[in-house]
Design an enzyme around this catalytic site. Structure first.
Site, mmCIF file in Angstrom:
data_model
loop_
_atom_site.group_PDB
_atom_site.id
_atom_site.type_symbol
_atom_site.label_atom_id
_atom_site.label_comp_id
_atom_site.label_asym_id
_atom_site.label_seq_id
_atom_site.Cartn_x
_atom_site.Cartn_y
_atom_site.Cartn_z
ATOM 1 N N ASP A 163 -92.021 -12.361 -52.164
ATOM 2 C CA ASP A 163 -92.163 -13.769 -51.767
ATOM 3 C C ASP A 163 -90.861 -14.479 -52.155
ATOM 4 O O ASP A 163 -90.736 -15.014 -53.246
ATOM 5 C CB ASP A 163 -93.359 -14.396 -52.496
ATOM 6 C CG ASP A 163 -93.521 -15.866 -52.120
ATOM 7 O OD1 ASP A 163 -93.178 -16.238 -50.991
ATOM 8 O OD2 ASP A 163 -94.000 -16.645 -52.984
ATOM 9 N N GLU A 220 -93.360 -12.205 -46.495
ATOM 10 C CA GLU A 220 -94.030 -13.236 -45.693
ATOM 11 C C GLU A 220 -93.041 -13.846 -44.717
ATOM 12 O O GLU A 220 -91.917 -14.192 -45.080
ATOM 13 C CB GLU A 220 -94.631 -14.321 -46.603
ATOM 14 C CG GLU A 220 -95.506 -15.291 -45.813
ATOM 15 C CD GLU A 220 -96.211 -16.330 -46.680
ATOM 16 O OE1 GLU A 220 -96.665 -15.973 -47.783
ATOM 17 O OE2 GLU A 220 -96.301 -17.487 -46.254
ATOM 18 N N ASP A 272 -96.298 -16.997 -57.301
ATOM 19 C CA ASP A 272 -95.327 -16.267 -56.475
ATOM 20 C C ASP A 272 -95.599 -14.765 -56.485
ATOM 21 O O ASP A 272 -95.429 -14.085 -55.472
ATOM 22 C CB ASP A 272 -93.893 -16.536 -56.962
ATOM 23 C CG ASP A 272 -93.589 -18.017 -56.967
ATOM 24 O OD1 ASP A 272 -93.252 -18.557 -55.910
ATOM 25 O OD2 ASP A 272 -93.710 -18.645 -58.032
#
Lengths: 173, 173
Positions: free
Chosen positions: A8, A68, A140
């Site tokens: 992330d 992502e 995170d």
């Protein structure tokens, strides 16, 4: 059995999470947050993301990477910073010979919680449940683990893990 | 004598330019544009930027790198793409042990043309004149050469080139 690294990326903190997947079994390996030295200049901060991820890759030898996908950021300024962090993170993986798959937030929520409308807290909770963790991981790190779980759970991901075919970007080839 | 690599990162094309600086003399070495394979996915495109720049660095052994600083992009979407390209380009330099200095468009225009209000065409024209080129270089290559000239011409750059001190981000240390 396959080891998946989820990332992330962020311009202040970059989360990472590693899971081991054997058939339908997901096992937590490690996760954490790379904090960037905000007093340093941009090149030095990007080097920290790159070097930390390459160290993680060397230590845990993941076979796949899931990141992502970002479609929209709050502002052009934050999008530029996020993009720079993503660029550094993705380069760390591809130069290590790893394939990087991108998943949308919707795909990750669907894979982890079962609905694309899930809230952040629900994703974190389900990451804890699915990986049998004693506590909810840091935000995170949870997002990174969510991306890794998504890669393991998607049809293309499963095909790839069983060695049936090779994929890139979640599509079969 | 110092070799400076200027880079103009972009998500479709990334310009590069190399100059050799000896005192006040600037000599053109090479320049060009790295075209990204638009049919490939993002990780593959970022790898092309990274690998091409590392090849250029290995071939020409620059001592400094100058990149145009970006404050604002047209939209969050284009900022994200630009950021990813910048991240890949900067990582290629810092992992090669090079210091990367960022200069604003204003600083580059001032250094190359003499005024921060200069238009793009004026920068290209002056790059041609300063480097005694037979023709105006391609836009992205000219911008990259402009960044390199800016690094050579700034006070901090000159100090650094003469070995008086080390700089980062155009500031003396």
């Amino acid at each position: 059995m396959a080891i998946i690294l989820g990332i992330d990326p962020g311009s202040v903190k970059t989360g990472f999470g590693i899971i081991k997947v054997d058939g339908n079994r997901h096992e937590y390996v490690t996760s954490g947050v790379i904090r960037l030295p905000i007093t340093e200049d941009l090149p030095a901060r990007l080097k920290v993301i790159h070097d930390s991820l390459q160290e993680i890759i060397q230590t845990y030898s993941p076979r796949f990477v899931a990141v992502e996908q970002v479609f929209m950021a709050k502002s052009a300024g934050s999008a530029l910073k996020l993009g720079q962090a993503r660029g550094a993170a993705i380069v760390a993986c591809v130069t290590s010979g790893l394939e990087v798959a991108e998943y949308s937030a919707l795909q990750i929520k669907q894979a982890v919680v079962g609905t694309g409308a899930a809230k952040k807290e629900q994703v974190q909770h389900m990451v804890k449940v699915l990986l049998k963790l004693p506590a909810v991981p840091q935000e995170d790190a949870a997002d990174a683990l969510g991306a890794a779980i998504c890669h393991a759970n998607t049809r293309s991901g499963l095909l790839n893990l069983s060695g049936v075919t090779s994929i890139r970007r979640g599509r079969m080839r």
